[in-house]
Design an enzyme around this catalytic site. Structure first.
Site, PDB file in Angstrom:
ATOM      1  N   GLU A 185     -18.423 -52.941 -23.164  1.00 37.97           N
ATOM      2  CA  GLU A 185     -17.696 -53.355 -24.178  1.00 37.97           C
ATOM      3  C   GLU A 185     -16.418 -53.873 -23.290  1.00 37.97           C
ATOM      4  OE1 GLU A 185     -19.392 -49.845 -27.397  1.00 37.97           O
ATOM      5  OE2 GLU A 185     -17.359 -48.568 -26.143  1.00 37.97           O
ATOM      6  N   PRO A 186     -16.895 -54.705 -22.945  1.00 39.26           N
ATOM      7  CA  PRO A 186     -15.254 -55.357 -21.999  1.00 39.26           C
ATOM      8  C   PRO A 186     -14.289 -55.910 -23.079  1.00 39.26           C
ATOM      9  CG  PRO A 186     -17.643 -57.204 -21.399  1.00 39.26           C
ATOM     10  CD  PRO A 186     -17.936 -56.282 -22.541  1.00 39.26           C
ATOM     11  N   GLY A 187     -13.493 -55.453 -22.774  1.00 45.68           N
ATOM     12  CA  GLY A 187     -11.876 -55.941 -23.531  1.00 45.68           C
ATOM     13  C   GLY A 187     -11.375 -56.730 -22.554  1.00 45.68           C
TER      14      GLY A 187
ATOM     15  N   ARG B 235       2.982 -52.688 -24.316  1.00 46.27           N
ATOM     16  CA  ARG B 235       2.639 -51.932 -22.664  1.00 46.27           C
ATOM     17  C   ARG B 235       3.406 -51.627 -21.881  1.00 46.27           C
ATOM     18  NH1 ARG B 235      -0.445 -53.772 -19.887  1.00 46.27           N
ATOM     19  NH2 ARG B 235      -2.190 -51.723 -19.897  1.00 46.27           N
TER      20      ARG B 235
ATOM     21  N   TYR C 294       3.149 -47.845 -21.645  1.00 45.30           N
ATOM     22  CA  TYR C 294       2.629 -47.203 -20.509  1.00 45.30           C
ATOM     23  C   TYR C 294       3.060 -47.454 -18.923  1.00 45.30           C
ATOM     24  CZ  TYR C 294      -0.968 -48.115 -23.699  1.00 45.30           C
ATOM     25  OH  TYR C 294      -1.544 -48.634 -24.589  1.00 45.30           O
TER      26      TYR C 294
ATOM     27  N   CYS D 288      16.832 -53.838 -30.489  1.00 47.36           N
ATOM     28  CA  CYS D 288      17.692 -52.824 -30.521  1.00 47.36           C
ATOM     29  C   CYS D 288      17.685 -51.355 -30.102  1.00 47.36           C
ATOM     30  CB  CYS D 288      18.692 -52.176 -31.666  1.00 47.36           C
ATOM     31  SG  CYS D 288      20.162 -52.688 -31.856  1.00 47.36           S
ATOM     32  N   GLU D 289      16.549 -51.564 -29.365  1.00 45.79           N
ATOM     33  CA  GLU D 289      16.376 -49.856 -28.258  1.00 45.79           C
ATOM     34  C   GLU D 289      16.876 -50.025 -26.418  1.00 45.79           C
ATOM     35  OE1 GLU D 289      13.332 -48.694 -30.517  1.00 45.79           O
ATOM     36  OE2 GLU D 289      13.137 -47.715 -28.531  1.00 45.79           O
TER      37      GLU D 289
ATOM     38  N   TYR E  78      -3.932 -56.523 -25.879  1.00 40.45           N
ATOM     39  CA  TYR E  78      -3.396 -55.272 -25.852  1.00 40.45           C
ATOM     40  C   TYR E  78      -1.533 -55.561 -25.955  1.00 40.45           C
ATOM     41  CZ  TYR E  78      -7.697 -53.210 -24.848  1.00 40.45           C
ATOM     42  OH  TYR E  78      -9.247 -52.408 -24.832  1.00 40.45           O
TER      43      TYR E  78
END
Ligand code: LLP
Length: 432
Positions: free
Chosen positions: A291-293, A331, A335, A362-363, A391
């Site tokens: 199942e490669p994504g 990401r 992460y 605004c972060e 992703y």
């Protein structure tokens, strides 16, 4: 310098994807925009499909893990390339069906599938449901009975393997929300329950040990653990499991620090282990699925942004602000994922400026990369972030009511839209 074969630099010193000047794309379609090279996606699909042919005599199937980047066109491409799909929600099933994807080649995953989603899957003839827990097994049986069908199921097993990757994306260990643990006996107990459950047919087992893995050994070990479990099941129940889904997780190159392993290097030793255990125990080699994504779509796209202000904070750092950010690529904030960034209109110049790339939300944490080297960037330049095909769009949000970007594919010198840019009207479409 390049993380993917689809990228290059043309005579104007501009970054190209699939041979097309990215600055021209930015001009025509606006930014932020995500651009995929279709031929590279197809080449990846073919490499995986070819390796099933080569190492398992075609007795297997490649499932694209649709969560990496799901849209109608990706489903059509995967169907065209004779693959199946790993789907994890009613929405992913709907997308696939809408694209004309054959339902029997959909494999439905997830740790908390709702009753409605299960019913939707079974009504539409989804090929396999990967069972995560006993309650779900009960629901599947009940729905299948009601519909007068038999559900073909897999059991999701935690093989207990630490694949040395980021904690958030480690899924094979016992402390994990997915599936049944082997070492506690939970897996065997539930396999027996599945065998005795009405209206379900236990076809196979599934495992997935994590994501962005570069080592070959954890994959071989997972195959060994799963094959040994198949033997244990045969010994204890007499049932011979005929399908084995070994999941995805193959690592790709985000920066020069990443050293991806060619697909073959995983497939060969894994297939040898599977065949060895099957032969030793006198069972047929199961139908194998992978199942490669990320490794299908990740390195085959770039995101193009327009640079806004460049804020130099003396002796501290230089912030380069772009017209996207965590809304199209969460990401880094999630992460601390590494990326290669460059100035698309100065791609041939040395990357000698250290910058922090900041999004427009605004972060404070809305960053794409910190302390990364790019060309001497100025307001109005086109900034390209590479390897944004997996992703990114699929995890995009409308935080701050920022519309999601447009997604394009290039193929044979032509550019086309595969997902339209969201409008402000889209932003309020569900508001009442
Ligand atoms: N199969 C299953 C059951 C999975 O859960 C996944 C990914 C895959 C296959 C595909 O894995 P891949 O080949 O793409 O590594 N959002 C995270 C990644 C989460 C992975 C979820 N499962 C990220 O951005 O790194």
């Amino acid at each position: 310098m390049f993380v993917s074969d689809c990228l290059d630099i043309n005579n104007d010193g501009h970054l190209t994807i699939g041979g097309i000047d990215t600055t021209e794309i930015a001009k025509e379609y606006g930014t932020p925009v995500i651009v995929y090279d279709e031929n590279s996606i197809r080449n990846n699909c073919r490499a995986f499909v070819g390796s099933i042919d080569k190492y398992y005599n075609g007795n297997g199937r490649v499932l694209y893990a649709n969560k990496a980047f799901s849209c109608l066109e990706m489903c059509r491409i995967c169907n065209d390339e004779k693959m199946g799909l790993d789907v994890v929600s009613g929405g992913e099933i709907y997308t696939a069906l809408k694209a004309g994807f054959p339902a029997e080649k959909l494999y439905f995953h997830g740790n908390n599938k709702s009753y409605t989603e299960l019913e939707y899957a079974l009504r539409n003839g989804v090929g396999r449901i990967v069972v995560d827990n006993p309650e779900e097994l009960g629901n599947i049986s009940e729905i299948a009975k009601k519909l007068g069908v038999t559900a073909n199921i897999y059991m999701r097993i935690k093989p207990g393997i630490d694949a040395h990757t980021h904690d958030f994306i480690k899924t094979g260990q016992i402390d994990c929300k997915f599936g049944f643990a082997l070492e506690t006996g939970e897996a065997m107990e539930n396999v027996k329950l599945a065998i005795s459950t009405e209206n379900v047919n236990l076809k196979g087992l599934h495992c997935h040990i994590g994501s962005q893995i570069f080592d070959v050994d954890p994959f071989v070990l997972a195959a060994e653990v799963m094959m040994n479990f198949i033997i244990d099941i045969k010994n204890e129940t007499g049932v011979v499991i005929s399908e084995l889904d070994l999941g995805g997780g193959f690592g790709i190159m985000y920066t020069e620090n990443d050293k991806p392993v060619a697909f073959e290097k995983y497939m060969k030793p894994v297939s040898e282990k599977v065949k060895e255990i099957a032969t030793q125990n006198g069972i047929p080699v199961p139908f194998i699925l992978i199942e490669p994504g990320r490794s299908i779509a990740g390195a085959e796209a770039v995101t193009l942004y327009t640079v806004g202000n460049v804020k130099k904070i003396p002796d501290i750092r230089t912030y380069v602000a772009i017209d996207g950010g965590m809304t199209d690529n969460p990401r880094y904030i999630l992460y601390q994922a590494e990326y290669t960034a460059l100035c698309a209109n100065k791609a041939d110049k040395p990357r000698d400026l250290e910058v922090t790339i900041a999004g427009k939300c605004c972060e404070s944490g809305d960053l794409i990369q910190e302390n990364t080297m790019i060309q001497a960037v100025e307001k109005g330049d086109i900034l390209a972030v590479l390897t944004t095909g997996a992703y990114n769009y699929s995890m995009a949000s409308n935080y701050n009511r920022v519309p999601r970007p447009e997604v394009l594919m290039v193929k044979d010198g032509k550019v086309r839209t595969v997902i339209r840019r969201e409008t402000y009207e889209d932003i309020v479409k569900n508001d009442v």
